[in-house]
Design a protein around this motif. Structure first.
Motif, PDB file in Angstrom:
ATOM      1  N   PRO A 135      35.947  36.036  43.275  1.00  0.00           N
ATOM      2  CA  PRO A 135      36.495  34.724  42.912  1.00  0.00           C
ATOM      3  C   PRO A 135      38.008  34.649  43.116  1.00  0.00           C
ATOM      4  N   ARG A 136      38.454  33.571  43.728  1.00  0.00           N
ATOM      5  CA  ARG A 136      39.880  33.383  43.972  1.00  0.00           C
ATOM      6  C   ARG A 136      40.656  33.112  42.685  1.00  0.00           C
ATOM      7  N   PHE A 137      39.957  32.659  41.633  1.00  0.00           N
ATOM      8  CA  PHE A 137      40.714  32.341  40.417  1.00  0.00           C
ATOM      9  C   PHE A 137      41.317  33.590  39.778  1.00  0.00           C
ATOM     10  N   PHE A 138      40.833  34.792  40.148  1.00  0.00           N
ATOM     11  CA  PHE A 138      41.458  36.013  39.645  1.00  0.00           C
ATOM     12  C   PHE A 138      42.923  36.111  40.086  1.00  0.00           C
ATOM     13  N   GLU A 139      43.258  35.463  41.202  1.00  0.00           N
ATOM     14  CA  GLU A 139      44.637  35.500  41.685  1.00  0.00           C
ATOM     15  C   GLU A 139      45.602  34.858  40.692  1.00  0.00           C
ATOM     16  N   LYS A 140      45.118  33.896  39.930  1.00  0.00           N
ATOM     17  CA  LYS A 140      45.985  33.148  39.015  1.00  0.00           C
ATOM     18  C   LYS A 140      46.069  33.784  37.636  1.00  0.00           C
ATOM     19  N   PHE A 141      45.218  34.786  37.377  1.00  0.00           N
ATOM     20  CA  PHE A 141      45.254  35.464  36.091  1.00  0.00           C
ATOM     21  C   PHE A 141      46.477  36.379  36.019  1.00  0.00           C
ATOM     22  N   LYS A 142      46.866  36.742  34.795  1.00  0.00           N
ATOM     23  CA  LYS A 142      47.979  37.676  34.592  1.00  0.00           C
ATOM     24  C   LYS A 142      47.452  39.093  34.393  1.00  0.00           C
ATOM     25  N   LEU A 143      46.495  39.461  35.222  1.00  0.00           N
ATOM     26  CA  LEU A 143      45.845  40.756  35.104  1.00  0.00           C
ATOM     27  C   LEU A 143      46.812  41.899  35.387  1.00  0.00           C
ATOM     28  N   GLU A 144      46.738  42.921  34.537  1.00  0.00           N
ATOM     29  CA  GLU A 144      47.488  44.146  34.767  1.00  0.00           C
ATOM     30  C   GLU A 144      46.598  45.231  35.370  1.00  0.00           C
ATOM     31  N   TYR A 145      45.271  45.050  35.227  1.00  0.00           N
ATOM     32  CA  TYR A 145      44.326  46.010  35.799  1.00  0.00           C
ATOM     33  C   TYR A 145      43.013  45.293  36.075  1.00  0.00           C
ATOM     34  N   LEU A 146      42.492  45.462  37.292  1.00  0.00           N
ATOM     35  CA  LEU A 146      41.233  44.835  37.707  1.00  0.00           C
ATOM     36  C   LEU A 146      40.438  45.858  38.506  1.00  0.00           C
ATOM     37  N   ASN A 147      39.229  46.176  38.037  1.00  0.00           N
ATOM     38  CA  ASN A 147      38.377  47.149  38.717  1.00  0.00           C
ATOM     39  C   ASN A 147      37.071  46.478  39.118  1.00  0.00           C
ATOM     40  N   LEU A 148      36.889  46.271  40.429  1.00  0.00           N
ATOM     41  CA  LEU A 148      35.678  45.656  40.980  1.00  0.00           C
ATOM     42  C   LEU A 148      34.887  46.662  41.815  1.00  0.00           C
ATOM     43  N   SER A 149      35.207  47.925  41.697  1.00  0.00           N
ATOM     44  CA  SER A 149      34.659  48.937  42.598  1.00  0.00           C
ATOM     45  C   SER A 149      33.168  49.166  42.388  1.00  0.00           C
ATOM     46  N   TYR A 150      32.523  49.639  43.461  1.00  0.00           N
ATOM     47  CA  TYR A 150      31.117  50.030  43.466  1.00  0.00           C
ATOM     48  C   TYR A 150      30.195  48.909  42.990  1.00  0.00           C
ATOM     49  N   ASN A 151      30.298  47.794  43.703  1.00  0.00           N
ATOM     50  CA  ASN A 151      29.396  46.663  43.565  1.00  0.00           C
ATOM     51  C   ASN A 151      28.956  46.255  44.971  1.00  0.00           C
TER      52      ASN A 151
END
Length: 751
Positions: free
Chosen positions: A443-459
């Protein structure tokens, strides 16, 4: 007080020393006090705040800063130099201050030994122990065994010896300390490894005024005796965390009905959690983490109606999570992680709106889909469900957890696409959904979040990796193990995404519009025929009108957090629409349309829309919950309509918003057009009077959780055959309703 002469060789940082005396003998005179204070000053090597500046011959010593004298005999009775940043050593003849009752030197940097001469503070230190009111020696480096002479402090109410290095067998006889209220010896090095090491507990039963007993992190070994249940019924705090206690938890612990806090974590307790723990109905904090407790969590734990924090993590508990936990209506944090729990998450647990700090169910054997009730936890900041066996799609209701800062779903069997509703979790700083079976585009909306850590691996994600926000820094996100991803920042080393040729795009568009037109024509004909057939069976909605919930201005103010901008979801010429929670209706999510009554025509729009909803009822029309006509706190008129909340926004959002990366598929588009056609057929052919919407456009077509379309906003509606029909001068908008085919063409243009 401790026999200070026994510590004459102990060097320490003098963080807290309070010596309180209650008997005096006059020895020496004011000259003796004067000389002693000047010698104390002479050994101070650093005085950053000038605490001792006034200690000179220009003033009487009773006028010196931080020095207090008795009114009658004008002798020094109290010196308070705590927290002055002083450095140096303690003058040996401080004992010459024979009238001194309190010496407070805490939170400084005095070094060296405690002078033996302190014992000179009247008839020797042991003689004054029976009259000692309270003893504080916490936060030093005192070591050795704790003197048994403390047993003679029969007048003491408080004993604080925590944060030192006392060791050996605890030999204090607490049975003599009948006035004691607080005992704190935490953070010491006790532990003799003797079989009867915990025997001192038996002597505590005479302390009937005891309120707080803190023996945590002391190195105690042995079994917690049954006599623990004989302690004072005034006891509100009992801590034995961080020791080496073993054996079963005694059932007698249920006798301590006054407890607010019970902390037994970090030991080696075994066996079941006693069901008698349910008797502690005043308990607010219960910590049994990091033991070897087994069996099931007792249902009686649901009796702890005052519970705020519960930690049973890192044990060997098994069975299902008891649904009785749903009775703990005030709980803020719940830790059940790192056990052997199985089954599904009980719905009752997810209805605890009080959960606002942490819900940790990770590292268990829980299974099944994530219940839709998860969205009730709209105040929760941390949700950990990792390393379980959860499966199915993420429910769109998870987007209701709008306060989440940390969310971990890794190591499960979740599948499907990330729901668009997660766009509302804008406060997330940590998100880990790795090691699942998620698919579709990131999802592109993750770009607008203030995330400090995002793990989408192994999907099983595919397509282009975004490049903004968290995706701009390789160290803050991971997409490893998703073989069909492309693009992204160069550091990822992914292949470049292939571009679709113009001819292929045109062909796709041609096929899509052809399919839409054909399907729309067929669907419209079928829908019209079906509606025609059922027309006679419809009841007039005005004859079956429901009773609506009554709400006030203050209730709507509370529901929208003071009509805050963060809850604003839309603004028009006549109104503003806010998202809110209607606490009076089982915490229902609602959309609240507040009329701009200062705008010309707003009052007429309100009446027109209210009249329309009073006569309407159809599954494809936006459902009204209630209305409010009142005044605000400044005495101004206030009018609002309360509708069912549509979590998937409007058709306009899906067609135009840059935040929506997912496109409507063919079946969804056909379904939306059929829903709109059904709604228009209903208001045109099955309502009395017939209603013309007047402003049908994608912004007024709203989508629920299942992408069912609902037509809303009847502020410009016309009622054929009524006075409303003739009172439409100056109404803006479409004079007739837009046909579903035009809406379909609108969808095609933006596909």
């Amino acid at each position: 007080m401790v026999n200070l002469s026994s510590f004459s060789s102990i060097h320490f940082l003098f963080y807290s020393l309070v010596i309180s005396l209650s008997s005096t003998v006059i020895c020496g005179g004011i000259e003796t006090d004067h000389e002693a204070l000047l010698k104390i000053k002479s050994l101070i090597t650093r005085d950053p705040y000038g605490a001792l500046t006034s200690w000179n011959d220009s003033l009487h010593l009773c006028d010196w800063s931080h020095v207090y004298c008795g009114k009658r005999h004008r002798r020094v009775t109290y010196i308070n130099l705590s927290s002055q940043g002083l450095e140096g050593s303690l003058y040996p003849h401080v004992g010459n201050l024979s009238f001194l009752r309190t010496l407070s030197l805490g939170n400084n940097s005095f070094q060296g030994a405690i002078p033996q001469e302190v014992g000179g503070l009247y008839s020797a230190i042991g003689a004054m122990l029976p009259n000692l009111f309270w003893l504080q020696l916490w936060g030093n480096q005192l070591s050795g065994p704790l003197p048994a002479s403390i047993s003679n402090c029969t007048s003491s109410k408080l004993l604080e010896l925590n944060k030192n290095k006392f060791s050996g067998h605890l030999t204090v006889d607490f049975s003599k300390l009948t006035k004691m209220e607080i005992i704190n010896i935490e953070d010491n090095l006790f532990g003799s490894k003797e079989a009867d090491e915990m025997k001192f507990n038996d002597s505590l039963k005479n302390c009937r005024r005891l309120k707080s007993l803190a023996f945590g992190n002391c190195g105690f070994q042995g079994v917690l005796p049954r006599s623990i249940g004989n302690l004072s019924n005034q006891l509100y705090e009992l801590t034995f965390y961080g020791n080496q206690l073993h054996g079963n938890l005694p059932s007698s612990i249920g006798n301590l009905v006054g407890l607010n806090k019970l902390s037994l974590g970090g030991n080696q307790f075994t066996g079941n959690i006693p069901s008698t723990i349910g008797k502690l109905q005043n308990l607010q904090d219960l910590y049994l983490y990091e033991n070897q407790l087994s069996g099931q969590i007792p249902d009686s734990i649901g009796n702890l109606s005052s519970l705020l924090k519960l930690s049973l993590s890192s044990n060997m508990l098994e069975g299902v999570i008891p649904s009785s936990l749903g009775n703990c209506h005030h709980i803020l944090s719940l830790f059940l992680n790192d056990n052997k729990l199985n089954g599904k998450i009980p719905v009752q647990l997810l209805q605890l709106s009080s959960l606002s700090i942490t819900l940790d169910l990770s590292q268990n054997n829980l299974f099944g889909s994530l219940p839709t009730e998860i969205g009730n936890l709209n105040m929760l900041t941390t949700l950990n469900l990792f390393d379980n066996n959860f499966s199915g799609n993420i429910p769109s209701s998870l987007g209701g957890c709008s306060s989440l800062l940390r969310l971990s779903l890794k190591g499960n069997l979740f599948q499907g696409m990330i729901p668009l509703s997660l766009n509302s979790l804008k406060g997330l700083v940590e998100l880990d959904i790795s090691h699942n079976n998620f698919s579709g585009h990131i999802p592109r909306f993750f770009e607008k979040f203030k995330l400090e850590y995002l793990n989408l691996s192994y999907n099983n994600f595919e397509g282009e990796v975004p490049m903004l926000g968290v995706f701009a820094n390789e160290s803050t996100f991971s997409v490893l193990g998703n073989r069909r991803l492309c693009g992204g920042i160069i550091e990822l080393g992914l292949s470049k995404c292939k571009e679709t040729s113009k001819f292929t795009k045109k062909l796709h568009l041609y096929l899509i519009v052809t399919l839409i037109a054909s399907a729309l024509f067929t669907a419209t004909c079928l829908a019209y025929a079906w509606c025609k057939k059922k027309r006679k069976s419809h009841l007039s909605p005005s004859s079956t009108s429901e009773r609506h919930l009554k709400v006030s201005y203050s209730q709507l103010l509370k529901a929208t957090n003071g009509f805050s901008e963060s809850n604003l979801i839309g603004t028009g010429g006549y109104s503003s629409v806010y998202k809110g929670i209607l606490f009076e209706d089982n915490d229902t999510f609602v959309a609240i349309k507040v009329l701009h009554l200062h705008t010309r025509g707003a009052q007429r729009s309100f009446m027109r829309e209210f009249e329309a909803w009073r006569n309407l009822r159809h599954r494809n029309l936006l459902k009204i919950i209630t209305s409010c006509s009142s005044i605000d706190f400044q005495g101004n008129p206030f009018k609002a309509l309360v509708y069912e909340f549509m979590p998937n926004g409007s058709l306009h959002d899906w067609l135009h918003s840059s935040g929506n990366t997912s496109r409507l598929n063919l079946l969804q588009m056909i379904k939306i057009l059929m829903d709109v056609a059904n709604a228009l057929d209903y208001i045109h052919n099955h309502c009395l009077p017939t209603i013309i919407h007047g402003d049908l456009n994608p912004s007024n077509i709203l989508l629920d959780n299942d992408m069912v379309a609902h037509v809303g906003d009847f502020g410009l509606a016309r009622f054929l055959g009524t006075s409303y029909q003739n009172n439409s001068t100056g109404i803006r908008g479409t004079m007739g309703d837009i046909a579903p085919g035009i809406i379909g063409f609108h969808i095609y243009l933006h596909y």
